[in-house]
Design a protein around this motif. Structure first.
Motif, PDB file in Angstrom:
ATOM      1  N   GLY A  48       0.804  -1.219   0.000  1.00 52.74           N
ATOM      2  CA  GLY A  48       0.000   0.000   0.000  1.00 52.74           C
ATOM      3  C   GLY A  48       0.833   1.263   0.000  1.00 52.74           C
ATOM      4  N   ALA A  49       0.209   2.356  -0.426  1.00 54.89           N
ATOM      5  CA  ALA A  49       0.866   3.662  -0.518  1.00 54.89           C
ATOM      6  C   ALA A  49       0.764   4.461   0.774  1.00 54.89           C
ATOM      7  CB  ALA A  49       0.247   4.465  -1.665  1.00 54.89           C
ATOM      8  N   SER A  50       0.241   3.836   1.833  1.00 55.88           N
ATOM      9  CA  SER A  50      -0.050   4.596   3.050  1.00 55.88           C
ATOM     10  C   SER A  50       1.176   5.236   3.674  1.00 55.88           C
ATOM     11  CB  SER A  50      -0.733   3.686   4.075  1.00 55.88           C
ATOM     12  OG  SER A  50      -1.918   3.142   3.556  1.00 55.88           O
ATOM     13  N   GLY A  51       2.330   4.556   3.653  1.00 56.29           N
ATOM     14  CA  GLY A  51       3.534   5.136   4.239  1.00 56.29           C
ATOM     15  C   GLY A  51       3.900   6.445   3.570  1.00 56.29           C
ATOM     16  N   ALA A  52       3.885   6.455   2.222  1.00 53.14           N
ATOM     17  CA  ALA A  52       4.194   7.682   1.486  1.00 53.14           C
ATOM     18  C   ALA A  52       3.141   8.750   1.746  1.00 53.14           C
ATOM     19  CB  ALA A  52       4.281   7.378  -0.006  1.00 53.14           C
ATOM     20  N   ILE A  53       1.870   8.355   1.811  1.00 51.36           N
ATOM     21  CA  ILE A  53       0.798   9.323   2.022  1.00 51.36           C
ATOM     22  C   ILE A  53       0.869   9.913   3.423  1.00 51.36           C
ATOM     23  CG2 ILE A  53      -1.707   9.553   2.213  1.00 51.36           C
ATOM     24  CD1 ILE A  53      -1.890   7.524  -0.113  1.00 51.36           C
ATOM     25  N   TYR A  54       1.251   9.115   4.415  1.00 56.31           N
ATOM     26  CA  TYR A  54       1.438   9.682   5.747  1.00 56.31           C
ATOM     27  C   TYR A  54       2.600  10.661   5.760  1.00 56.31           C
ATOM     28  CZ  TYR A  54      -2.011   7.410   8.680  1.00 56.31           C
ATOM     29  OH  TYR A  54      -3.186   7.054   9.296  1.00 56.31           O
ATOM     30  N   THR A  84      -6.229   1.467  15.909  1.00 64.35           N
ATOM     31  CA  THR A  84      -7.433   0.812  16.425  1.00 64.35           C
ATOM     32  C   THR A  84      -8.047  -0.177  15.437  1.00 64.35           C
ATOM     33  OG1 THR A  84      -8.799   2.690  15.684  1.00 64.35           O
ATOM     34  CG2 THR A  84      -8.020   2.708  17.983  1.00 64.35           C
ATOM     35  N   TRP A  85      -7.832   0.013  14.151  1.00 65.06           N
ATOM     36  CA  TRP A  85      -8.375  -0.918  13.162  1.00 65.06           C
ATOM     37  C   TRP A  85      -7.394  -2.046  12.921  1.00 65.06           C
ATOM     38  CZ3 TRP A  85     -11.257   1.825   8.551  1.00 65.06           C
ATOM     39  CH2 TRP A  85     -12.369   2.498   9.074  1.00 65.06           C
ATOM     40  N   GLY A  86      -7.921  -3.245  12.737  1.00 66.22           N
ATOM     41  CA  GLY A  86      -7.069  -4.385  12.472  1.00 66.22           C
ATOM     42  C   GLY A  86      -6.567  -4.391  11.038  1.00 66.22           C
ATOM     43  N   GLY A  87      -5.451  -5.065  10.820  1.00 61.85           N
ATOM     44  CA  GLY A  87      -4.925  -5.228   9.475  1.00 61.85           C
ATOM     45  C   GLY A  87      -4.214  -4.027   8.903  1.00 61.85           C
ATOM     46  N   ILE A  88      -3.919  -3.021   9.731  1.00 62.00           N
ATOM     47  CA  ILE A  88      -3.224  -1.812   9.264  1.00 62.00           C
ATOM     48  C   ILE A  88      -1.785  -1.840   9.761  1.00 62.00           C
ATOM     49  CG2 ILE A  88      -3.099   0.700   9.440  1.00 62.00           C
ATOM     50  CD1 ILE A  88      -6.098   0.791   9.554  1.00 62.00           C
ATOM     51  N   SER A  89      -0.866  -1.566   8.885  1.00 57.36           N
ATOM     52  CA  SER A  89       0.548  -1.548   9.250  1.00 57.36           C
ATOM     53  C   SER A  89       0.905  -0.195   9.860  1.00 57.36           C
ATOM     54  CB  SER A  89       1.422  -1.821   8.021  1.00 57.36           C
ATOM     55  OG  SER A  89       2.792  -1.675   8.344  1.00 57.36           O
ATOM     56  N   TRP A  90       0.872  -0.133  11.189  1.00 59.76           N
ATOM     57  CA  TRP A  90       1.211   1.134  11.831  1.00 59.76           C
ATOM     58  C   TRP A  90       2.688   1.459  11.616  1.00 59.76           C
ATOM     59  CZ3 TRP A  90       5.063   1.379  15.398  1.00 59.76           C
ATOM     60  CH2 TRP A  90       5.418   0.192  16.055  1.00 59.76           C
ATOM     61  N   GLU A  91       3.509   0.422  11.424  1.00 59.04           N
ATOM     62  CA  GLU A  91       4.932   0.661  11.198  1.00 59.04           C
ATOM     63  C   GLU A  91       5.154   1.478   9.920  1.00 59.04           C
ATOM     64  OE1 GLU A  91       4.381  -3.289  13.326  1.00 59.04           O
ATOM     65  OE2 GLU A  91       3.557  -2.334  11.520  1.00 59.04           O
ATOM     66  N   ALA A  92       4.441   1.110   8.845  1.00 58.83           N
ATOM     67  CA  ALA A  92       4.584   1.851   7.593  1.00 58.83           C
ATOM     68  C   ALA A  92       4.086   3.281   7.742  1.00 58.83           C
ATOM     69  CB  ALA A  92       3.815   1.136   6.479  1.00 58.83           C
ATOM     70  N   HIS A  93       2.974   3.453   8.458  1.00 61.88           N
ATOM     71  CA  HIS A  93       2.410   4.785   8.647  1.00 61.88           C
ATOM     72  C   HIS A  93       3.357   5.685   9.446  1.00 61.88           C
ATOM     73  CE1 HIS A  93      -2.048   3.418   8.013  1.00 61.88           C
ATOM     74  NE2 HIS A  93      -1.247   3.074   7.018  1.00 61.88           N
ATOM     75  N   ILE A  94       3.868   5.171  10.557  1.00 63.53           N
ATOM     76  CA  ILE A  94       4.736   5.987  11.415  1.00 63.53           C
ATOM     77  C   ILE A  94       6.071   6.247  10.729  1.00 63.53           C
ATOM     78  CG2 ILE A  94       5.934   6.098  13.622  1.00 63.53           C
ATOM     79  CD1 ILE A  94       2.883   6.482  13.718  1.00 63.53           C
ATOM     80  N   GLY A  95       6.626   5.237  10.075  1.00 62.80           N
ATOM     81  CA  GLY A  95       7.888   5.440   9.361  1.00 62.80           C
ATOM     82  C   GLY A  95       7.772   6.512   8.296  1.00 62.80           C
ATOM     83  N   GLY A  96       6.699   6.455   7.503  1.00 62.53           N
ATOM     84  CA  GLY A  96       6.493   7.476   6.478  1.00 62.53           C
ATOM     85  C   GLY A  96       6.259   8.848   7.074  1.00 62.53           C
TER      86      GLY A  96
END
Length: 284
Positions: free
Chosen positions: A186-192, A225-237
């Protein structure tokens, strides 16, 4: 008139009867450059180019103003949609081939995952463009359009592209370090990273920060709080995006390019060290 007055100022051994139409210095055929009126010397041409460049409009971060200020955002959305369609058509093997994980999770298989060596490092980037579910791609692409478009206008194409890709790599690196056996995409890391950069520039431009902070806070709430989300990618980005954005927003004008691109290089080095630490931890 003395002998010196009729010799080229750059080549004293050459006589000439031509002078620069701007500075009046004598110039030989090798040095004279055609101008709209007469000829110019090399120094006057360089000064004219510098003045023209200084007069070019610049973005807030010092980038060039483009005719289509959202072109990179459109290209990124197009790439994500293309990979999503391929994933829907090709199915699980395609996702496994492009997704991010560090060690192989298939027993007795050939080396795969980031720990498999340089031939597998592409996963750090390919996973940033990979989505499986309609809701996932829809949310990320809407966010990319709403957040990325205005940010690209503020940064310019080159700086915006660097921010997006390095923030995405930052998310991938933290996944390798903290969640190496989880298939992540997913693109979430870049979007964060774009979310964090937007907050920095809202502060820099002295705008009302409440809307962006509320939006960022809600997204972080969903992350944890939601399951299946990579918080590591979000915080790293997010962390990488904020650091790069601070450099781009607050770099002194006299050394702006050096500070901005130096910070990008430092973040790439930090990504490499983090990935190395994650792979080394698996191999230990």
């Amino acid at each position: 008139m003395t002998d010196q007055a009729v010799r080229c100022y750059r080549h004293p051994d050459r006589e000439t009867g031509i002078r620069c139409s701007r500075c009046e210095r004598p110039i030989c055929p090798e040095c004279m450059i055609n101008a709209s009126v007469g000829f110019h010397c090399p120094e006057c041409v360089r000064e004219g180019r510098r003045a023209a460049q200084a007069a070019e409009p610049r973005t807030v971060a010092g980038g060039s103003v483009a005719g289509d200020p959202r072109l990179v955002t459109k290209i990124l959305i197009g790439l994500n949609l293309l990979v999503f369609l391929l994933a829907r058509v090709e199915g699980r093997p395609f996702v496994t081939a492009l997704g991010l994980f560090t060690p192989c999770y298939v027993p007795d298989s050939v080396q795969c995952g980031v720990a498999g060596g340089p031939g597998e490092w592409y996963r750090l980037v390919s996973s940033m463009f990979l989505h499986q579910e309609f809701a996932h791609i829809a949310f990320n692409m809407l966010s990319l359009w709403w957040i990325g478009g205005p940010l690209e206008t503020l940064l310019g194409r080159a700086r915006y592209t660097a921010l997006y890709l390095i923030a995405g790599l930052g998310g991938s690196a933290l996944v390798v370090l903290l969640a190496p056996e989880t298939l992540t995409l997913g693109a979430s890391g870049a979007i964060y990273g774009l979310f964090g950069a937007t907050a920095v520039f809202v502060k820099r431009l002295r705008m009302d920060m409440r809307p962006v902070l509320i939006l960022l806070g809600l997204n972080l709430l969903f992350t944890f709080t939601w399951g299946g989300i990579s918080w590591e990618a979000h915080i790293g980005g997010l962390v990488v995006g904020v650091i790069i954005a601070v450099a781009m927003a607050y770099a002194p004008r006299s050394r702006r390019a050096l500070v901005q691109w130096g910070t990008c290089a430092a973040m790439l080095l930090a990504v490499a060290v983090t990935v190395w630490a994650g792979v080394a931890n698996i191999s230990a």
